[in-house]
Motif scaffolding. Structure first.
Motif, mmCIF file in Angstrom:
data_model
loop_
_atom_site.group_PDB
_atom_site.id
_atom_site.type_symbol
_atom_site.label_atom_id
_atom_site.label_comp_id
_atom_site.label_asym_id
_atom_site.label_seq_id
_atom_site.Cartn_x
_atom_site.Cartn_y
_atom_site.Cartn_z
ATOM 1 N N SER A 40 0.805 -1.225 0.000
ATOM 2 C CA SER A 40 0.000 0.000 0.000
ATOM 3 C C SER A 40 0.834 1.269 0.000
ATOM 4 N N CYS A 41 1.932 1.263 0.741
ATOM 5 C CA CYS A 41 2.688 2.517 0.871
ATOM 6 C C CYS A 41 4.185 2.276 0.976
ATOM 7 N N SER A 45 4.948 4.786 6.538
ATOM 8 C CA SER A 45 3.666 5.184 7.111
ATOM 9 C C SER A 45 3.900 5.926 8.416
ATOM 10 N N ILE A 106 -4.949 2.147 6.480
ATOM 11 C CA ILE A 106 -5.480 3.424 5.995
ATOM 12 C C ILE A 106 -5.616 4.420 7.142
ATOM 13 N N GLN A 109 -2.303 5.981 7.417
ATOM 14 C CA GLN A 109 -2.075 6.954 6.349
ATOM 15 C C GLN A 109 -2.852 8.247 6.582
ATOM 16 N N TYR A 172 -8.932 14.635 1.074
ATOM 17 C CA TYR A 172 -7.580 14.137 1.349
ATOM 18 C C TYR A 172 -7.489 12.642 1.029
ATOM 19 N N ALA A 176 -4.718 12.588 -1.766
ATOM 20 C CA ALA A 176 -3.399 12.774 -1.141
ATOM 21 C C ALA A 176 -2.433 11.619 -1.367
ATOM 22 N N PHE A 177 -2.909 10.526 -1.919
ATOM 23 C CA PHE A 177 -2.077 9.335 -2.054
ATOM 24 C C PHE A 177 -1.863 9.001 -3.532
ATOM 25 N N PRO A 178 -0.890 8.161 -3.838
ATOM 26 C CA PRO A 178 -0.609 7.856 -5.248
ATOM 27 C C PRO A 178 -1.835 7.380 -6.025
ATOM 28 N N ARG A 179 -2.715 6.645 -5.343
ATOM 29 C CA ARG A 179 -3.966 6.203 -5.966
ATOM 30 C C ARG A 179 -5.135 6.582 -5.057
ATOM 31 N N ILE A 181 -8.207 6.595 -2.670
ATOM 32 C CA ILE A 181 -8.782 5.626 -1.735
ATOM 33 C C ILE A 181 -10.248 5.981 -1.540
ATOM 34 N N THR A 209 -8.706 0.836 -2.842
ATOM 35 C CA THR A 209 -7.889 1.722 -3.666
ATOM 36 C C THR A 209 -8.219 1.509 -5.136
#
Length: 348
Positions: A40-41, A45, A106, A109, A172, A176-179, A181, A209
Motif C-alpha cells: 500500500s505505501c 507510514s 489506511i 495513512q 484528502y 493525497a495518495f498515489p492512488r 482511496i 484503492t
C-alpha cells in the motif's frame, strides 16, 4: 465488568497455552500487516505503537461504562493506556482479518489529517487485531445527526463546520495518495466528535484503492448501509470516488433535516429513504427550505435572508451530490470548496 466480556476470545486455558496462542496470532497478523504495508505505501507510514494483549485488557478494565458503540462487526469502547483516555476498536472473531488490517493501514495513512481519528497503535496478539485511537470526547452521532451521549442537537453553524471539515478529510482520502482511496461506507456512525465538536472520520475497514489507469472498481455485489447506498453503484456494482460523494450528500441531508437515512414507513411494513422524500423532488421551482429543514435550525436562522440563502445553498449542494447519474455529481474537492464558500457567505 462488561469490558472483560469483550475479550472472551482469550481461551481460559493454562498460561503457557495462552502465550502460544497470542504468539501465533501476532505472527499471523503481523505478517499480513507487513505485507499490506509494503503493497500500500512501500512500507512507509505514520509510526504507531504495538500494544500487548495484557495492556489492552488492563485498559478496558480501568475504564467504567466503557462501551461507545456496538456494530455487527466491531465494538468501540474507551480505555486508559499510559495515563490517557483512548478509544479501542475490537473486531468480532468472525470478521475477515483483511478488514482489520486494511483499517489499520489506511488509519495510519490518514492520521496526519486533523479530521481523521488518529491511530495510536494496535494489538496483534488477539485472533482479530485491536486498534487503539486517540479519544474523541463528545463521542458519536445518532442516525439523525444528534449526539449519541445525550441526544444533544448541534447548532447550525456547528453542523456546517463539521460538514466542511469532513469534506476536507474525504478530499484528502481521494487525492493525497498515489492512488485514490474510496471510503466506501460513509455514514453517521463513521464520525466521532472531540470535546470541541471537531469531527474525526474513522472506520476504513471496507475502503479500497482505485487501480492505476482506472476510474472505478468492479465488484461482484454491492455492500453498504441502507439509506446511504448509491443507486448507480447498486445497479452497476462499480465503485468510484463518486460513490463516496453520494454517501456524503446523504450526510448533508441528515445534518440539514435531522432525519435518518432510512426509516420505517408509517404502516411499519416497509423501509423508506431520506433521499426519496417527496419534499426533495420538486420539479417546478425551488424547494422551500422551511418545509424540510430541522425546526431547530429554522429557529436559529429566523428571518435572516442571508442565513436562509445559506441553507438553500447547502441543500442545493446535497442534492447535487445525490444525483443518480455519477457524472452529474461533483468531485469531492469541489464539494469541499463549495462548503467553504457557503460557510464564508455570512461574515461572523
Amino acid at each position: 465488568m462488561a469490558s472483560k466480556a469483550l475479550f472472551s476470545i482469550i481461551p481460559r486455558v493454562k498460561r503457557k497455552e495462552e502465550k502460544e496462542e497470542r504468539k501465533r496470532s501476532f505472527l499471523k497478523n503481523g505478517s499480513m500487516l507487513l505485507e499490506d504495508l509494503i503493497a500500500s505505501c512501500d512500507g512507509k507510514s505514520h509510526p504507531i505503537r504495538c500494544y500487548s494483549a495484557a495492556e489492552i485488557i488492563r485498559a478496558a478494565n480501568n475504564y467504567p461504562c466503557c462501551i461507545i458503540d456496538r456494530s455487527p462487526f466491531a465494538d468501540l469502547y474507551r480505555g486508559i493506556l499510559d495515563d490517557r483516555t483512548v478509544i479501542i476498536k475490537k473486531y468480532r472473531d468472525w470478521v475477515d482479518t483483511d478488514r482489520a488490517i486494511r483499517d489499520i493501514i489506511i488509519s495510519m495513512q490518514m492520521s496526519t489529517h486533523k479530521n481523521s481519528l488518529k491511530l495510536l497503535g494496535c494489538c496483534l496478539e488477539f485472533e482479530m487485531p485491536a486498534l487503539v485511537f486517540e479519544n474523541a470526547g463528545k463521542g458519536g452521532l445518532n442516525f439523525d445527526g444528534s449526539l449519541v451521549a445525550d441526544n444533544e442537537l448541534l447548532p447550525w453553524k456547528t453542523r456546517l463546520r463539521i460538514a466542511k471539515q469532513l469534506a476536507s478529510a474525504l478530499t484528502y482520502l481521494h487525492t493525497a495518495f498515489p492512488r485514490p482511496i474510496i471510503h466506501r461506507r460513509i455514514t453517521s456512525h463513521c464520525i466521532l466528535l472531540d470535546d470541541d465538536c471537531v469531527p474525526k472520520l474513522f472506520d476504513f475497514s471496507l475502503s479500497l484503492t482505485i487501480p492505476p489507469d482506472q476510474l472505478y472498481v468492479q465488484e461482484d455485489f454491492a455492500t453498504g448501509r441502507m439509506g446511504y447506498l448509491d443507486p448507480t453503484y447498486v445497479k452497476s456494482r462499480q465503485i468510484s470516488e463518486k460513490t463516496d460523494v453520494y454517501c456524503f450528500g446523504v450526510i448533508l441531508l441528515i445534518f440539514l433535516m435531522r432525519r435518518q437515512a432510512a426509516y420505517w414507513n408509517d404502516a411499519g411494513n416497509a423501509w423508506e429513504y431520506l433521499t426519496r422524500d417527496p419534499k426533495l423532488n420538486v420539479s417546478d421551482g425551488q424547494i422551500q427550505i422551511e418545509t424540510i429543514a430541522d425546526p431547530k435550525i429554522l429557529e436559529e436562522v429566523g428571518g435572516d435572508e442571508q442565513a436562509q440563502q445559506q441553507l438553500q445553498d447547502f441543500l442545493a449542494l446535497a442534492l447535487l451530490c445525490i444525483q443518480e447519474k455519477t457524472e452529474a455529481r461533483p468531485d469531492m474537492i469541489d464539494v469541499a470548496k463549495e462548503l467553504v464558500r457557503i460557510d464564508k457567505s455570512i461574515l461572523p
